[in-house]
Enzyme design. Structure first.
Site: not given
Ligand code: ZN
Length: 163
Positions: A49, A54, A92-93, A134-135, A138
């Site tokens: 994702g 991000q 998370c990235l 989650h996204e 963001h």
């Molecule tokens: Zn994330």
């Protein structure tokens, strides 16, 4: 196509709200290229994702690994959510090195536009439901560490499904 830099916490840009993308913009070369680049960036990072903030774009665009493969969703909105919650491991990235135990709605219904500008809606559970929640967080400047009940050092298994 190019890989984009993924912002990491702490970064004020990860905390801003993203704006809606107009139908005209969706069709633009700029947005279509951004979506292609987000696909490539997510793939390279072994993510499942990715949200536009991000990659330093305050636009309501997310990529989600669905059961049909990775797909782009624009202006996504959760229109209904199960009362039932599930607690699970989430990484998370944008937050390297850690994962957290986070409570999420088990099932959500999402409405969005696809990259052709068509309205799509889907009901998801399991990992896709977590990824959408989650996204979409963001896009509101919310990170999983804001919701996590506990934080732990990352494991290789979770590193393969960062979002
Ligand atoms: Zn994330």
């Amino acid at each position: 196509m190019s890989f984009l830099e993924i912002l990491t916490n702490p970064n004020d840009n990860l905390r801003e709200k993203s704006r809606l993308v107009s139908d005209e913009e969706i069709k633009s070369k700029e947005i279509q290229t951004l979506i292609d680049d987000m696909f490539e960036t997510m793939k390279k990072a072994n993510g499942v994702g990715l949200a536009a903030p991000q990659v330093d774009q305050r636009l309501q665009i997310i990529i989600v690994e669905t059961k049909e493969g990775p797909q782009a969703f624009i202006n996504p909105k959760i229109v209904s959510r199960s009362r039932h919650m599930t607690i699970g491991e989430e990484g998370c990235l944008s937050i390297p090195g850690y994962y957290g135990m986070v409570q999420r709605h088990t099932k959500v219904k999402v409405r969005a536009k696809n990259r052709q500008g068509e309205v799509v809606s889907m009901i998801c559970d399991e990992l896709p439901a977590v990824i959408f929640q989650h996204e979409i967080d963001h896009l509101d400047g919310i990170l999983f560490i804001d919701r996590a009940e506990s934080l732990h050092d990352i494991t290789p298994e979770i590193e393969d499904r960062l979002i």
